[in-house]
Scaffold this active site. Structure first.
Site, PDB file in Angstrom:
ATOM      1  N   ASP A 345      -5.570   2.974  -4.368  1.00 45.81           N
ATOM      2  CA  ASP A 345      -4.945   2.749  -3.062  1.00 45.81           C
ATOM      3  C   ASP A 345      -3.691   1.898  -3.272  1.00 45.81           C
ATOM      4  O   ASP A 345      -3.339   1.589  -4.425  1.00 45.81           O
ATOM      5  CB  ASP A 345      -5.925   2.020  -2.125  1.00 45.81           C
ATOM      6  CG  ASP A 345      -6.225   0.591  -2.577  1.00 45.81           C
ATOM      7  OD1 ASP A 345      -5.735   0.166  -3.656  1.00 45.81           O
ATOM      8  OD2 ASP A 345      -6.942  -0.124  -1.852  1.00 45.81           O
ATOM      9  N   ASP A 347      -2.105  -1.764  -1.824  1.00 41.88           N
ATOM     10  CA  ASP A 347      -2.459  -2.957  -1.040  1.00 41.88           C
ATOM     11  C   ASP A 347      -1.206  -3.756  -0.681  1.00 41.88           C
ATOM     12  O   ASP A 347      -0.324  -3.936  -1.528  1.00 41.88           O
ATOM     13  CB  ASP A 347      -3.387  -3.865  -1.864  1.00 41.88           C
ATOM     14  CG  ASP A 347      -4.575  -3.113  -2.427  1.00 41.88           C
ATOM     15  OD1 ASP A 347      -5.517  -2.867  -1.679  1.00 41.88           O
ATOM     16  OD2 ASP A 347      -4.535  -2.748  -3.624  1.00 41.88           O
ATOM     17  N   ASP A 436      -4.229  -0.420   2.167  1.00 41.33           N
ATOM     18  CA  ASP A 436      -4.843  -1.618   2.758  1.00 41.33           C
ATOM     19  C   ASP A 436      -3.740  -2.578   3.200  1.00 41.33           C
ATOM     20  O   ASP A 436      -2.860  -2.914   2.408  1.00 41.33           O
ATOM     21  CB  ASP A 436      -5.713  -2.355   1.721  1.00 41.33           C
ATOM     22  CG  ASP A 436      -6.988  -1.593   1.410  1.00 41.33           C
ATOM     23  OD1 ASP A 436      -7.354  -0.679   2.169  1.00 41.33           O
ATOM     24  OD2 ASP A 436      -7.630  -1.924   0.389  1.00 41.33           O
TER      25      ASP A 436
END
Ligand code: CTP
Ligand code: MN
Ligand code: MN
Length: 512
Positions: A345, A347, A436
């Site tokens: 992902d 962040d 995120d």
């Protein structure tokens, strides 16, 4: 550091020069400040003679005998421990000026016709416990303890761990064993294997014999057995068994779906499911919103996020955040901040020096609505802040923080990615990416940044170190000194390391 400079530092430089002039044969020597000694052990007489001859022709000064003037010892098929042990037998003390190098360095130099920079892959480093090391008995001020001989800390926050892992063969094995323990909820063994993988990642050399493991902390007996088997057979029977294990294979597959944790994996496994299509085609199972999104974008989400894609997401995030809070500081954290080339992902930490509490609380909502309108929001899970000022830091090493945050899946259009290839898209014009976002109060930014940069193993050891070595409590919000009974504030990560009495470790050295 420039290798020439490196070779020239210290008192040996003068000594080498003096010796050269007294011997009167400096003309053919191109590299005046180096005095080589080639170790015969494990290399053999013939090859040694050949290499000595060749090195001399290429302008190196090579000694026949090991003497005090030698600046570089070159060895083949020897670990640092092997060389140090040999030196000890010769009653020669390793000093900080003496380089212990693999023959690959000399060969590279001769090939290039110049001194190539000495890096970790050339240096033979030995790990010994202080007190055992030959240099520590030396009282001469010029001969300080060798940089190559120092104790490795049991804490990842006292080690520098770059992405240049010399022990993949072992760390891959321990990560599989650790994951299997995680799936079986065997916390103790999980920690043992993770600590072993972590310490091996920090070593500047490859382990080639059990001797090399001497003095390395965090290697429990069962860990050493695995290392020994891999050295002898090239693989571990235990790892092989795990990779063939029905439960491990199913858990690995199920938890690869966004939104599926251990509980769900356990349930599906007990119900007899073994494939993802089996689950998707079953009408009786109730999936959460998160899991539905996980299945919908499965292919995109399991294919790793590249750095180019992460940068493109960074542009989207900044554009959206700055539309509502122009002074906000947006920092990419997580694996990409540690220099990783791919991630699962992307962040981001967001903070603003000027925003009111209300503006701060509203920001993520506005950003999400903005992306929704643009058709970029594929999934969103927002958690409001439960942060309270002056709350004691958590005692748990794995405690989650209380900041407002959202776990998203964003649509990243191909034309936004600046790498020209975007290999995984294959005809599609966009890719689903996990993102995120975390918002923290400005006073917490250093703690939040440190906490969200990871690696998770580095974070665990930072907190463990704070607790056990400093009587302090650290989490993503604050640092509390139990002796002084007060919170220690910080404007930067450097401040936090300083409060903890730790040398600063750069983000790219935190890949523990
Ligand atoms: N983290 C946290 N609280 C969470 C989730 C993550 O403090 N609820 C921290 C962890 O310490 C972790 C970092 O944020 O190191 C980033 O988490 P994650 O994205 O899961 O891991 P990465 O290190 O970025 O690895 P990857 O490349 O797989 O994303
Ligand atoms: Mn990440
Ligand atoms: Mn993350």
């Amino acid at each position: 550091m420039d290798p020439l400079q490196m070779a020239c530092t210290g008192p040996r430089k003068k000594r080498a020069r003096q010796m050269d002039t007294s011997m009167g044969s400096t003309q053919d020597i191109k590299f005046q400040d180096l005095v080589l000694f080639i170790l015969e052990k494990k290399m053999g007489t013939t090859r040694r003679a050949f290499l000595m001859e060749l090195a001399r022709r290429k302008g190196f000064r090579v000694e026949n005998e090991l003497s005090d003037s030698v600046t570089h010892i070159v060895a083949e098929n020897n670990s640092g421990s092997d060389v140090l042990e040999w030196l000890q037998v010769q009653k020669i003390k390793a000093s900080s000026q003496l380089e212990l190098l693999d023959v690959s360095w000399l060969i590279e130099c001769m090939g290039a016709g110049k001194l190539v920079e000495i890096t970790g892959k050339h240096q033979l480093v030995s790990i010994m416990v202080r007190g055992d090391c030959p240099a520590s008995h030396d009282s001469s001020p010029q001969k300080t303890e060798s940089a190559a001989v120092q104790k490795i800390s049991q804490y990842a926050c006292q080690r520098r761990t770059t992405l240049n892992n010399h022990n993949h063969i072992f760390t891959d094995a321990f990560e599989i064993l650790a994951e299997n323990c995680e799936f079986r909820e065997n916390e103790g063994s999980y920690v043992t294997y993770m600590r072993a993988a972590s310490v091996l990642k920090s070593l500047p050399f490859s382990i080639i014999s059990m001797k090399d493991t001497e003095g390395i902390p965090c290697l429990a007996d069962k860990v050493k057995c695995v290392i020994e088997e891999i050295i002898e057979d090239g693989e571990s029977s235990e790892v092989k068994a795990v990779l063939n294990d029905e439960r491990y294979k199913s858990f690995k597959l199920f938890t690869s779906v966004f939104g599926v944790g251990l509980k769900t994996a356990e349930k599906w496994f007990r119900l007899g499911f073994r494939t993802l299509s089996g689950i998707m085609n079953d009408k009786t199972l109730k999936l959460t919103h998160m899991q539905k999104a996980g299945f919908l974008y499965y292919e995109d989400l399991v294919s790793c996020v590249t750095r180019a894609e992460a940068e493109a997401v960074g542009v989207l995030v900044k554009e959206a955040v700055w539309a509502f809070l122009p002074d906000a500081i947006v920092t990419m954290t997580g694996g990409f901040r540690r220099g990783k080339k791919v991630g699962h992902d992307v962040d981001f930490l967001i903070t603003s020096p000027e925003a009111t509490e209300e503006q701060e609380q509203q920001l993520l909502h506005k950003v999400i609505t903005f992306w929704e309108k643009e058709g970029l929001l594929l999934y969103c899970d927002l958690y409001e802040s439960t942060f309270e000022k002056l709350k004691m830091p958590s005692r748990k090493v794995d405690a989650l923080d209380h900041f407002q945050k959202c776990f998203l899946i964003l649509k990243l259009h191909r034309e936004c990615v600046d790498d020209g290839t975007s290999s995984q898209l294959q005809g599609k014009t966009w890719k689903a990416i996990r993102v995120d976002l975390v918002v923290c109060p400005y006073e917490c930014r250093a703690f939040a940044l440190l906490g969200w940069t990871g690696s998770p193993q580095f974070e665990r050891d930072l907190r463990r170190y704070a607790t056990h070595e400093r009587k302090m409590m650290l989490d993503n919000h604050a640092l509390y000194d139990k002796t002084k009974r007060k919170f220690l504030s910080a404007d930067s990560e450097e401040d936090i390391f300083a409060h903890l009495g730790l040398d600063y470790i750069e983000p790219w050295e935190r890949n523990a």
